[in-house]
Motif scaffolding. Structure first.
Motif, mmCIF file in Angstrom:
data_model
loop_
_atom_site.group_PDB
_atom_site.id
_atom_site.type_symbol
_atom_site.label_atom_id
_atom_site.label_comp_id
_atom_site.label_asym_id
_atom_site.label_seq_id
_atom_site.Cartn_x
_atom_site.Cartn_y
_atom_site.Cartn_z
ATOM 1 N N LEU A 4 -28.109 10.834 -59.917
ATOM 2 C CA LEU A 4 -27.123 12.237 -59.659
ATOM 3 C C LEU A 4 -26.189 11.487 -58.898
ATOM 4 C CD1 LEU A 4 -28.856 14.870 -60.038
ATOM 5 C CD2 LEU A 4 -27.883 14.273 -61.466
ATOM 6 N N ILE A 5 -25.090 11.667 -58.558
ATOM 7 C CA ILE A 5 -23.955 11.525 -57.161
ATOM 8 C C ILE A 5 -23.107 13.248 -56.567
ATOM 9 C CG2 ILE A 5 -21.684 10.423 -56.290
ATOM 10 C CD1 ILE A 5 -22.811 8.469 -58.537
ATOM 11 N N VAL A 147 -24.076 11.722 -61.999
ATOM 12 C CA VAL A 147 -23.573 12.224 -61.425
ATOM 13 C C VAL A 147 -22.927 13.172 -60.518
ATOM 14 C CG1 VAL A 147 -21.210 11.307 -60.401
ATOM 15 C CG2 VAL A 147 -21.869 9.678 -62.058
ATOM 16 N N VAL A 148 -22.646 13.786 -59.489
ATOM 17 C CA VAL A 148 -22.717 15.131 -59.087
ATOM 18 C C VAL A 148 -21.751 14.895 -58.058
ATOM 19 C CG1 VAL A 148 -23.709 17.810 -58.128
ATOM 20 C CG2 VAL A 148 -24.985 15.852 -59.710
ATOM 21 N N GLU A 176 -14.171 14.457 -66.397
ATOM 22 C CA GLU A 176 -13.357 13.478 -67.085
ATOM 23 C C GLU A 176 -14.527 12.466 -67.148
ATOM 24 O OE1 GLU A 176 -10.272 12.528 -65.121
ATOM 25 O OE2 GLU A 176 -8.982 13.565 -65.561
ATOM 26 N N ARG A 177 -15.292 12.181 -66.181
ATOM 27 C CA ARG A 177 -16.126 10.949 -66.339
ATOM 28 C C ARG A 177 -17.432 11.795 -66.123
ATOM 29 N NH1 ARG A 177 -12.045 10.350 -63.419
ATOM 30 N NH2 ARG A 177 -12.325 7.984 -61.783
ATOM 31 N N GLY A 178 -17.746 12.315 -67.460
ATOM 32 C CA GLY A 178 -19.537 13.257 -67.328
ATOM 33 C C GLY A 178 -20.338 13.486 -65.949
ATOM 34 N N TRP A 179 -19.712 13.529 -65.103
ATOM 35 C CA TRP A 179 -19.932 13.973 -63.535
ATOM 36 C C TRP A 179 -19.971 16.001 -63.920
ATOM 37 C CZ3 TRP A 179 -16.954 11.124 -60.028
ATOM 38 C CH2 TRP A 179 -17.059 9.141 -60.528
ATOM 39 N N HIS A 180 -21.059 16.237 -63.301
ATOM 40 C CA HIS A 180 -21.469 17.905 -62.875
ATOM 41 C C HIS A 180 -20.729 17.754 -61.207
ATOM 42 C CE1 HIS A 180 -24.867 17.921 -65.727
ATOM 43 N NE2 HIS A 180 -24.843 16.294 -64.985
ATOM 44 N N LEU A 181 -19.685 18.605 -60.981
ATOM 45 C CA LEU A 181 -19.554 19.252 -59.926
ATOM 46 C C LEU A 181 -20.767 20.474 -59.532
ATOM 47 C CD1 LEU A 181 -17.046 19.362 -57.580
ATOM 48 C CD2 LEU A 181 -16.327 21.854 -58.918
ATOM 49 N N ILE A 182 -20.780 20.524 -58.256
ATOM 50 C CA ILE A 182 -21.734 21.230 -57.165
ATOM 51 C C ILE A 182 -21.347 22.325 -56.175
ATOM 52 C CG2 ILE A 182 -23.950 20.207 -58.772
ATOM 53 C CD1 ILE A 182 -24.859 19.834 -56.051
#
Length: 231
Positions: A4-5, A147-148, A176-182
């Motif tokens: 995860l990022i 990715v986070v 857009e990149r398929g990451w997550h936002l937390i």
């Protein structure tokens, strides 16, 4: 989960407070060994700026300071496996100077953006910042779905507008990149993006011991939500 990022950005006021402390490299926090009862440990590879390094004597040597959220991982089922950090670091600085050989961690944390915003305002969220993040992801070998992106946290000075704009752009880039936002800042932040009380911060931007402990709790909760697919 292979990785995860996390991406953290603060505001311009932090730039001057983020200079002149030593770099830190691959590490294991002395507080990071051991999950809470009944919970499997989640391992982290972390890259960050002053909110990650804080008062750590040497993250590279596994000596985290109590004003760093890394110091408080263990009780929340998180463990630091490696990474690096520096006060004042931008995403480009980490990419060019501070990446370490990847470690066997489940989560890749980029605790960055603070100084990118400070140096160039919301416009700095554009090509250079995102390109650096993309390169870090590729070099460390973590897939996009892990990715986070971490929302910008509170500060006690200045307008909340730039922080809110930065977070919106970060959320868009993550999708857009398929990451997550937390957003792990709930226990510490008011609706106006200030700290809830002065005991949480040493200077209106950096965390006190109590603030770092609460941030570690918030990070753990958000990471578990991502792991469960509910974030």
């Amino acid at each position: 989960m292979s990785g995860l990022i996390l991406v953290l950005g603060l505001t311009a006021a932090l730039l001057t407070g983020c200079r002149g402390l030593p770099d830190d490299g691959p590490s294991r926090s002395p507080e990071g060994g051991g999950p809470s009862a009944g919970r499997q440990t989640m391992t982290l590879e972390v890259y960050g700026d002053s909110l990650t390094v804080a008062d750590s004597p040497s993250v590279a040597e596994g000596r985290t300071g109590p004003e760093s959220w890394l110091h408080h991982l263990g009780p929340h089922g998180l463990s630091l496996a490696g990474g690096s950090g520096r006060w004042g670091a931008t995403a480009g600085d980490i990419l060019d100077q501070h990446l370490q050989p990847p470690v066997s961690a489940e989560v890749l944390v980029l605790f960055l953006g603070t100084n990118d915003l400070a140096a160039g305002g919301v416009a700095a969220h554009g090509e250079d910042y995102l390109a650096a993040l993309d390169q870090i992801v590729r070099r460390q070998g973590y897939p996009a779905q892990d990715v986070v992106v971490v929302a910008v946290g509170p500060r006690d000075a200045g307008s909340p507008g730039p922080v809110q704009a930065w977070n919106r752009r970060t959320a868009e880039a993550a999708r857009e990149r398929g990451w997550h936002l937390i957003d792990p800042w709930g226990p510490l932040r008011t609706e106006g993006n200030r700290y809830r009380h002065s005991a949480l911060t040493t200077d209106g931007l950096h965390l006190s011991v109590h603030g770092a402990s609460l941030l570690a709790e918030g990070m753990a909760g958000e990471l578990r939500r991502v792991e469960a697919g509910t974030a």
